[in-house]
Design a protein around this motif. Structure first.
Motif, PDB file in Angstrom:
ATOM      1  N   THR A 104       0.828  -1.201   0.000  1.00 19.87           N
ATOM      2  CA  THR A 104       0.000   0.000   0.000  1.00 19.87           C
ATOM      3  C   THR A 104       0.864   1.253   0.000  1.00 19.87           C
ATOM      4  O   THR A 104       0.543   2.232  -0.670  1.00 19.87           O
ATOM      5  N   SER A 105       1.971   1.216   0.739  1.00 22.53           N
ATOM      6  CA  SER A 105       2.833   2.390   0.856  1.00 22.53           C
ATOM      7  C   SER A 105       4.012   2.364  -0.101  1.00 22.53           C
ATOM      8  O   SER A 105       4.740   3.341  -0.206  1.00 22.53           O
ATOM      9  N   PRO A 151       8.138   4.438  -3.378  1.00 18.44           N
ATOM     10  CA  PRO A 151       6.973   4.772  -2.556  1.00 18.44           C
ATOM     11  C   PRO A 151       5.692   4.914  -3.368  1.00 18.44           C
ATOM     12  O   PRO A 151       5.709   5.196  -4.566  1.00 18.44           O
ATOM     13  N   THR A 176       1.494   6.560  -2.738  1.00 20.98           N
ATOM     14  CA  THR A 176       0.639   7.362  -1.872  1.00 20.98           C
ATOM     15  C   THR A 176      -0.807   6.895  -2.015  1.00 20.98           C
ATOM     16  O   THR A 176      -1.188   6.329  -3.044  1.00 20.98           O
ATOM     17  N   THR A 219       1.525  -2.231   7.121  1.00 21.48           N
ATOM     18  CA  THR A 219       0.506  -1.182   7.195  1.00 21.48           C
ATOM     19  C   THR A 219      -0.677  -1.679   8.002  1.00 21.48           C
ATOM     20  O   THR A 219      -1.179  -1.012   8.903  1.00 21.48           O
ATOM     21  N   SER A 238       1.071   1.340  10.463  1.00 21.64           N
ATOM     22  CA  SER A 238       0.589   2.652  10.022  1.00 21.64           C
ATOM     23  C   SER A 238       0.209   3.532  11.214  1.00 21.64           C
ATOM     24  O   SER A 238       0.264   4.763  11.120  1.00 21.64           O
ATOM     25  N   THR A 260       3.417   5.206  12.239  1.00 18.56           N
ATOM     26  CA  THR A 260       3.690   6.296  11.299  1.00 18.56           C
ATOM     27  C   THR A 260       2.844   7.515  11.634  1.00 18.56           C
ATOM     28  O   THR A 260       3.328   8.656  11.651  1.00 18.56           O
TER      29      THR A 260
END
Length: 491
Positions: free
Chosen positions: A9-10, A30, A32, A258, A299, A302
């Motif tokens: 996902t990231s 990466p 987004t 994540t 996540s 983060t």
């Protein structure tokens, strides 16, 4: 030489693995996520392809000789995403991701249309899965639904760009709610419940089977030869299991990515949908698995790093470890994207409970680490309720770099946790193993062994007892707030 590509996902991660199963090189690009409305989570499929090309060309620049020797590629990826294509393979709209919560009403409608769905698909209808997303599109974007010619999962869209083939593997397909999971085939009944048929689905393969050769122009761009096989691959968690040797019944891993996953291998189809346990096909023939899934894990770290202005996640973890203090009754509910196991609650929200003037960012960060561990404890509990015997647990994912978090998890779960050398590489390494099997036809049990153990974190009995009372409060806080999560405040 074999290449594993993991579409997360990231970011997209690629690893080059040699015949001795040594990781020769790796690269990351990466990604987004777009959140244009509350509960929405989307990505542009073109960004997946750009990131995939980026990691492949980076490896070609740094290791040209090794890339030229690649004979097999395996794919793993974030599950459940709805990638909608028209008859010319054009993307019709941004892909709706696994952590998108917009289709709650469509889950109710899908279950009404197909009451036997949990028995066939092995799972409750949840907004994260693919099928209710298509009902949402049909209802809210009918002009797009009319043009849908193919529905692909994220990694399978990348495969299409690599090979020109519409293909998926059993483990990823099991997360759509269109698969007869016990029979390992598309279910005509489940497809019909969303006004689709098998013609709009990709062909199914086992994860270790070849699905097609890399297109000549892609192979040339990546510095590879003319006959590179692309394996079926796996959903990110099944591929992660291949990477740490979780094949035998009862073997397990905990993934701190994540999202968070507690994954247990099974030799048969063992659903327990009532409590939000997922029962999926493994990426190997004749194997299945169960999972408890929390939608926000690493996540959350983060998020709290950004929230508190810490310079990095590693720096914040170092502050927490240096302080080494208890947070008392301070709690964090890690439901930043809603929750799956055990609540199946897309409206659940993240919550700090018990804040006072005395708390600082170290306390907030510690509460986040504990809150994610408590969510894993809920998952462990419902797996146990279903009669699942959990053996040794390996830890994978980016969060596996933190021994502090490992100690908290071991204490909360009351179980030893095994960390493997290179465990943070995760699904990409398992994908490379699947790419190897597609080329060589070797025995999966001889290739997909557990990597060498780096260390084991044993639980502290006294700490486990202390956490038990806090876990009870954590559960009580969610129950007390669950009705309020659905409250909408006018803007």
């Amino acid at each position: 030489m074999f290449l594993g590509i993991d579409l997360g996902t990231s970011g997209v991660k690629a690893v080059l693995v040699d015949a001795d199963q040594k990781v020769v090189a790796q690269a990351v690009a990466p990604l987004t996520v777009s959140r244009p409305h509350p509960l929405w989570s989307e990505q542009d499929p073109e960004s997946w392809w750009r990131a995939t090309n980026s990691v492949a060309t980076e490896l070609r620049r740094s290791h040209p000789a090794e890339m030229a020797q690649v004979s097999g590629i395996g794919l793993s990826g974030q599950m459940h995403g709805a990638t909608l294509l028209d008859g010319r393979d054009r993307v019709l709209r941004p892909a709706i991701l696994w952590n998108d919560g917009r289709s709650g009403a469509e889950c109710v409608e899908l279950t009404r249309r197909m009451p036997s769905l949990p028995e066939i698909a092995g799972n409750l209808a949840m907004p994260g899965f693919t099928a209710p997303k298509l009902l949402w599109v049909a209802r809210h974007e009918p002009e797009i639904f009319r043009d849908v010619a193919k529905v692909l999962l994220p990694k399978d869209y990348v495969r299409l760009r690599m090979t020109g083939r519409y293909a998926s593997d059993m483990s990823d397909a099991a997360g759509t709610l269109w698969l007869d999971v016990a029979g390992r085939r598309w279910s005509p009944e489940l497809l019909a419940a969303t006004d689709l048929d098998e013609g709009e689905m990709p062909e199914l393969f086992e994860g270790s089977e070849p699905t097609g050769l890399l297109l000549p122009e892609v192979a040339a761009g990546w510095g590879m030869g003319a006959s590179v096989e692309v394996a079926g691959g796996g959903g990110d968690n099944a591929a992660g299991a291949a990477g740490v040797g979780v094949l035998k019944p009862g073997s397990a891993f905990l993934s701190l990515g994540t999202s968070g996953v507690l994954f247990v291998a099974n030799d048969g189809f063992a659903p327990n949908p009532a409590r939000g346990v997922h029962a999926f096909c493994h990426c190997f023939p004749g194997l299945w698995h169960q999972m408890s899934v929390i939608l926000s894990a690493a996540s959350c770290l983060t998020w709290v790093t950004r929230l508190t202005g810490a310079s990095s996640e590693a720096a914040l973890l170092a502050e927490v470890e240096a302080a080494d203090r208890d947070t008392g009754s301070l709690l964090f509910l890690p439901y930043l994207s809603g929750e799956r196991t055990p609540h199946n609650d897309p409206d659940a929200k993240g919550v700090f409970f018990g804040l006072t003037h005395d708390h600082d960012r170290v306390d907030l960060a510690r509460a986040v680490l504990e809150g994610v561990a408590f969510a894993f404890a809920d998952g462990q509990a419902v797996l146990a309720e279903s009669g699942t015997e959990i053996g040794a647990i390996s830890v994978i994912g980016g969060g596996a770099r933190s021994r502090l978090w490992g100690r908290i998890l071991a204490d909360v779960l009351g179980r030893p946790l095994t960390y493997h050398k290179g465990g943070e590489v995760g699904p990409a390494f398992g994908a490379a193993r699947l790419g190897r099997l597609a080329v060589t036809g070797e025995d999966m049990n001889e290739v997909c062994l557990a990597p060498p153990t780096d260390f084991v974190i044993e639980p502290d009995g006294a700490a486990t007892e202390r956490h038990a009372s806090k876990l009870a409060l954590y559960r009580e806080v969610y129950q007390g707030l669950s009705g309020l999560f659905r409250t909408r405040v006018a803007s």
